[in-house]
Design a protein around this motif. Structure first.
Motif, PDB file in Angstrom:
ATOM      1  N   GLY A   1      -8.708   3.805 -16.819  1.00 38.80           N
ATOM      2  CA  GLY A   1      -9.262   5.170 -16.617  1.00 38.80           C
ATOM      3  C   GLY A   1      -8.770   5.728 -15.153  1.00 38.80           C
ATOM      4  N   LEU A   2      -8.842   4.724 -14.344  1.00 37.76           N
ATOM      5  CA  LEU A   2      -8.187   5.173 -12.895  1.00 37.76           C
ATOM      6  C   LEU A   2      -6.660   5.204 -12.874  1.00 37.76           C
ATOM      7  CD1 LEU A   2     -10.311   2.466 -10.672  1.00 37.76           C
ATOM      8  CD2 LEU A   2     -10.958   4.964 -11.081  1.00 37.76           C
ATOM      9  N   ALA A   3      -6.103   4.505 -13.718  1.00 37.31           N
ATOM     10  CA  ALA A   3      -4.652   4.904 -13.898  1.00 37.31           C
ATOM     11  C   ALA A   3      -4.330   6.340 -14.208  1.00 37.31           C
ATOM     12  CB  ALA A   3      -4.068   3.889 -14.834  1.00 37.31           C
ATOM     13  N   GLY A   4      -5.193   6.675 -15.429  1.00 36.74           N
ATOM     14  CA  GLY A   4      -5.092   7.906 -15.752  1.00 36.74           C
ATOM     15  C   GLY A   4      -5.583   9.157 -14.989  1.00 36.74           C
ATOM     16  N   VAL A   5      -6.735   8.890 -14.113  1.00 35.84           N
ATOM     17  CA  VAL A   5      -7.128   9.887 -13.104  1.00 35.84           C
ATOM     18  C   VAL A   5      -6.113  10.226 -12.254  1.00 35.84           C
ATOM     19  CG1 VAL A   5      -8.811  10.041 -11.293  1.00 35.84           C
ATOM     20  CG2 VAL A   5      -9.624   9.234 -13.104  1.00 35.84           C
ATOM     21  N   MET A   6      -5.563   9.087 -11.613  1.00 34.44           N
ATOM     22  CA  MET A   6      -4.550   9.596 -10.523  1.00 34.44           C
ATOM     23  C   MET A   6      -3.015   9.809 -11.004  1.00 34.44           C
ATOM     24  SD  MET A   6      -5.873   9.183  -7.708  1.00 34.44           S
ATOM     25  CE  MET A   6      -4.879   8.568  -6.197  1.00 34.44           C
ATOM     26  N   TYR A   7      -2.827   9.644 -12.258  1.00 29.28           N
ATOM     27  CA  TYR A   7      -1.440  10.041 -12.730  1.00 29.28           C
ATOM     28  C   TYR A   7      -1.565  11.724 -13.492  1.00 29.28           C
ATOM     29  CZ  TYR A   7       2.933   9.085 -15.133  1.00 29.28           C
ATOM     30  OH  TYR A   7       4.260   9.071 -15.206  1.00 29.28           O
ATOM     31  N   ALA A   8      -2.815  12.250 -13.383  1.00 27.02           N
ATOM     32  CA  ALA A   8      -3.130  13.413 -13.742  1.00 27.02           C
ATOM     33  C   ALA A   8      -2.034  14.578 -13.017  1.00 27.02           C
ATOM     34  CB  ALA A   8      -4.375  13.890 -13.746  1.00 27.02           C
ATOM     35  N   PRO A   9      -1.847  14.383 -11.755  1.00 27.71           N
ATOM     36  CA  PRO A   9      -0.906  15.484 -11.029  1.00 27.71           C
ATOM     37  C   PRO A   9       0.358  15.167 -11.426  1.00 27.71           C
ATOM     38  CG  PRO A   9      -2.873  14.622  -9.704  1.00 27.71           C
ATOM     39  CD  PRO A   9      -2.664  13.917 -10.678  1.00 27.71           C
ATOM     40  N   ILE A  10       0.785  14.065 -11.838  1.00 30.08           N
ATOM     41  CA  ILE A  10       2.449  13.645 -12.033  1.00 30.08           C
ATOM     42  C   ILE A  10       2.718  14.432 -13.582  1.00 30.08           C
ATOM     43  CG2 ILE A  10       3.963  11.823 -12.387  1.00 30.08           C
ATOM     44  CD1 ILE A  10       2.070  10.169 -10.391  1.00 30.08           C
ATOM     45  N   ASN A  11       1.823  13.859 -14.478  1.00 24.79           N
ATOM     46  CA  ASN A  11       2.019  14.366 -15.523  1.00 24.79           C
ATOM     47  C   ASN A  11       0.715  15.227 -16.312  1.00 24.79           C
ATOM     48  OD1 ASN A  11       3.035  14.782 -18.336  1.00 24.79           O
ATOM     49  ND2 ASN A  11       2.741  12.578 -18.903  1.00 24.79           N
TER      50      ASN A  11
ATOM     51  N   LEU B   1      -3.239  -1.197  -4.839  1.00 28.74           N
ATOM     52  CA  LEU B   1      -4.521  -1.454  -4.330  1.00 28.74           C
ATOM     53  C   LEU B   1      -5.409  -2.136  -5.659  1.00 28.74           C
ATOM     54  CD1 LEU B   1      -6.666  -1.565  -2.146  1.00 28.74           C
ATOM     55  CD2 LEU B   1      -7.159   1.025  -2.604  1.00 28.74           C
ATOM     56  N   ILE B   2      -5.589  -1.185  -6.622  1.00 27.78           N
ATOM     57  CA  ILE B   2      -6.242  -1.645  -7.724  1.00 27.78           C
ATOM     58  C   ILE B   2      -5.708  -3.103  -8.474  1.00 27.78           C
ATOM     59  CG2 ILE B   2      -6.690  -0.970 -10.132  1.00 27.78           C
ATOM     60  CD1 ILE B   2      -8.156   0.754  -8.284  1.00 27.78           C
ATOM     61  N   ILE B   3      -4.587  -3.232  -8.528  1.00 28.86           N
ATOM     62  CA  ILE B   3      -3.955  -4.588  -9.073  1.00 28.86           C
ATOM     63  C   ILE B   3      -4.400  -5.664  -7.849  1.00 28.86           C
ATOM     64  CG2 ILE B   3      -1.956  -6.039  -9.258  1.00 28.86           C
ATOM     65  CD1 ILE B   3      -0.487  -3.185 -10.448  1.00 28.86           C
TER      66      ILE B   3
ATOM     67  N   PHE C   1      -6.983  -8.871  -9.220  1.00 23.88           N
ATOM     68  CA  PHE C   1      -6.581 -10.264  -8.711  1.00 23.88           C
ATOM     69  C   PHE C   1      -7.601 -11.001  -7.883  1.00 23.88           C
ATOM     70  CE2 PHE C   1      -2.846  -9.215 -10.968  1.00 23.88           C
ATOM     71  CZ  PHE C   1      -2.219 -10.278 -11.858  1.00 23.88           C
ATOM     72  N   ALA C   2      -8.049 -10.202  -6.861  1.00 21.47           N
ATOM     73  CA  ALA C   2      -8.925 -10.896  -6.138  1.00 21.47           C
ATOM     74  C   ALA C   2     -10.369 -11.184  -6.255  1.00 21.47           C
ATOM     75  CB  ALA C   2      -8.903  -9.767  -4.792  1.00 21.47           C
TER      76      ALA C   2
ATOM     77  N   ARG D   1       3.545  10.847  -5.811  1.00 19.31           N
ATOM     78  CA  ARG D   1       4.037   9.487  -6.248  1.00 19.31           C
ATOM     79  C   ARG D   1       3.952   8.296  -5.417  1.00 19.31           C
ATOM     80  NH1 ARG D   1       7.100  10.424 -11.218  1.00 19.31           N
ATOM     81  NH2 ARG D   1       7.262  12.593 -11.560  1.00 19.31           N
ATOM     82  N   LEU D   2       4.170   8.567  -4.137  1.00 19.03           N
ATOM     83  CA  LEU D   2       3.894   7.348  -3.300  1.00 19.03           C
ATOM     84  C   LEU D   2       2.537   6.993  -3.313  1.00 19.03           C
ATOM     85  CD1 LEU D   2       6.253   8.474  -0.290  1.00 19.03           C
ATOM     86  CD2 LEU D   2       6.589   6.747  -2.012  1.00 19.03           C
ATOM     87  N   VAL D   3       1.750   8.164  -3.166  1.00 19.56           N
ATOM     88  CA  VAL D   3       0.120   7.656  -3.166  1.00 19.56           C
ATOM     89  C   VAL D   3      -0.302   6.815  -4.401  1.00 19.56           C
ATOM     90  CG1 VAL D   3      -2.170   8.753  -3.421  1.00 19.56           C
ATOM     91  CG2 VAL D   3      -0.541   9.512  -1.878  1.00 19.56           C
ATOM     92  N   TYR D   4       0.315   7.385  -5.699  1.00 20.66           N
ATOM     93  CA  TYR D   4       0.167   6.785  -6.903  1.00 20.66           C
ATOM     94  C   TYR D   4       0.507   5.192  -6.920  1.00 20.66           C
ATOM     95  CZ  TYR D   4      -0.363   5.914 -11.904  1.00 20.66           C
ATOM     96  OH  TYR D   4      -0.971   5.380 -13.029  1.00 20.66           O
ATOM     97  N   PHE D   5       1.675   4.843  -6.281  1.00 16.14           N
ATOM     98  CA  PHE D   5       2.172   3.646  -6.408  1.00 16.14           C
ATOM     99  C   PHE D   5       1.285   2.783  -5.307  1.00 16.14           C
ATOM    100  CE2 PHE D   5       4.703   0.575  -3.687  1.00 16.14           C
ATOM    101  CZ  PHE D   5       4.898  -0.518  -4.719  1.00 16.14           C
TER     102      PHE D   5
END
Length: 342
Positions: A248-258, A197-199, A203-204, A188-192
């Motif tokens: 999609g990337l949000a979903g990729v990394m969320y897979a182990p959480i949910n 980083l993506i956000i 913006f950058a 969960r810390l990795v996901y945060f």
């Protein structure tokens, strides 16, 4: 106090998912003026990119073991993943173990392609149509995508474990000077951190690249940018692909959480639209701010003490806050004048 801190941490990873999905929604609305109700399905497809890569990496071949035998002394057939045959047992097992992070590389081209196909094949025909038409057609598309996933992967959630290096929890207690333990899962810390980083990268990109500056100018005044000889439509199509990739990337990394399931996109879709409206239609900073704010509020509302005072508040807190904000600030926290006001 410990329970409050733990719920704030829970809110950060939940808010990260809200913020990433809402960021993609706002990018699409701000550039193309399209209310995309299929955006939650893109989040779901990203999660199933993790599932798909895991299934590919665990494809196996049967071989006869030289050491393992059955009770009669006959050699047993064992399944060996192809990656272990190609790269060796240790390297192959490591690749399988890290399938979720590796799915990022797999998901980016897949999500970009899906975004381009959606925009060119369907969305472009609804640019000048009423928002109600856009909502209906994109919601219908979301249902189609959901049923396709259900057909190929089934209706049950599919466990997708995080790498073994991130199994377990980090204890914030000593760091914060607490006498008690305050453990929080590593992933969960990795996901945060990943979400941040993506956000920051989005913006950058918009702030510091020539491409991004032209897109921001097009969001503010599309006609003037077009009169300068710039094909803003192609840039907006690319931004649709970027928005799809972010979801999609949000979903990729969320897979182990949910654990991914075919309806997870719908679960996040409505809440993400509430986040966008609260943050302000067309406001990227507003979407991110509202995502984290509502994620934390939702987690705090799930405290036993809070639910004892107001039963069921955790189920409606986001909507209550949305009503209050929209009554006091009709454009949302950081909404721009003229957006959705015609």
């Amino acid at each position: 106090m410990d329970a409050i801190l733990l719920q704030i941490l829970n809110g950060l990873d939940k808010g990260s998912a809200y913020a990433l999905i809402a960021l993609g929604l706002t990018l699409i609305f701000g550039t193309l003026g399209v209310v995309n109700f299929a955006h939650g399905a893109l989040f779901m497809i990203g999660a199933f990119c993790s599932v798909t890569l895991q299934k590919i990496l665990t494809l196996s071949t049967e071989t006869v073991s030289e050491t393992a035998k059955d009770f009669l002394g006959n050699p047993l057939k064992v399944k060996t993943p192809y990656v272990e045959s190609w790269f060796g047992p240790e390297m192959g097992a490591s690749i399988i173990d890290w399938s979720v992070p590796l799915a990022i590389l797999f998901a980016i081209p897949v999500m970009l392609a899906i975004g381009f196909i959606m925009e060119r094949g369907l969305i472009k025909h609804f640019y000048k149509r009423p928002h109600a038409d856009q909502i209906l057609v994109t919601f219908g598309l979301a249902i189609v995508l959901q049923e396709v996933i259900k057909y190929f992967y089934g209706a049950n959630p599919i466990p997708t474990p995080a790498p073994s290096a991130f199994v377990g929890s980090f204890d914030f207690g000593p760091m914060l000077g607490l006498d008690t333990s305050l453990a929080y899962p590593y992933w969960r810390l990795v996901y945060f951190g990943f979400s941040t980083l993506i956000i920051g990268a989005v913006f950058a990109f918009l702030q510091f690249t020539t491409f991004g500056m032209v897109v921001r100018a097009g969001m503010a005044d599309r006609e003037t940018v077009g009169l300068l000889g710039i094909d803003i439509d192609k840039r907006f199509t690319f931004m649709f692909g970027i928005a799809a990739a972010v979801a999609g990337l949000a979903g990729v990394m969320y897979a182990p959480i949910n654990s991914p399931n075919y309806h997870m996109g719908m679960d996040f879709l409505v809440l993400s639209f509430v986040v966008v409206v609260v943050g302000g239609m067309g406001s990227l900073p507003g979407a991110v701010l509202a995502g984290f704010m509502l994620g934390i509020l939702e987690s705090l509302a799930s405290l036993t003490e809070v639910k004892a005072v107001i039963p069921g508040i955790d189920q409606i807190i986001i909507y209550v806050v949305a009503i209050i904000i929209l009554l006091t600030r009709p454009r949302g926290l950081m909404g721009r004048k003229g957006v959705m006001e015609e």
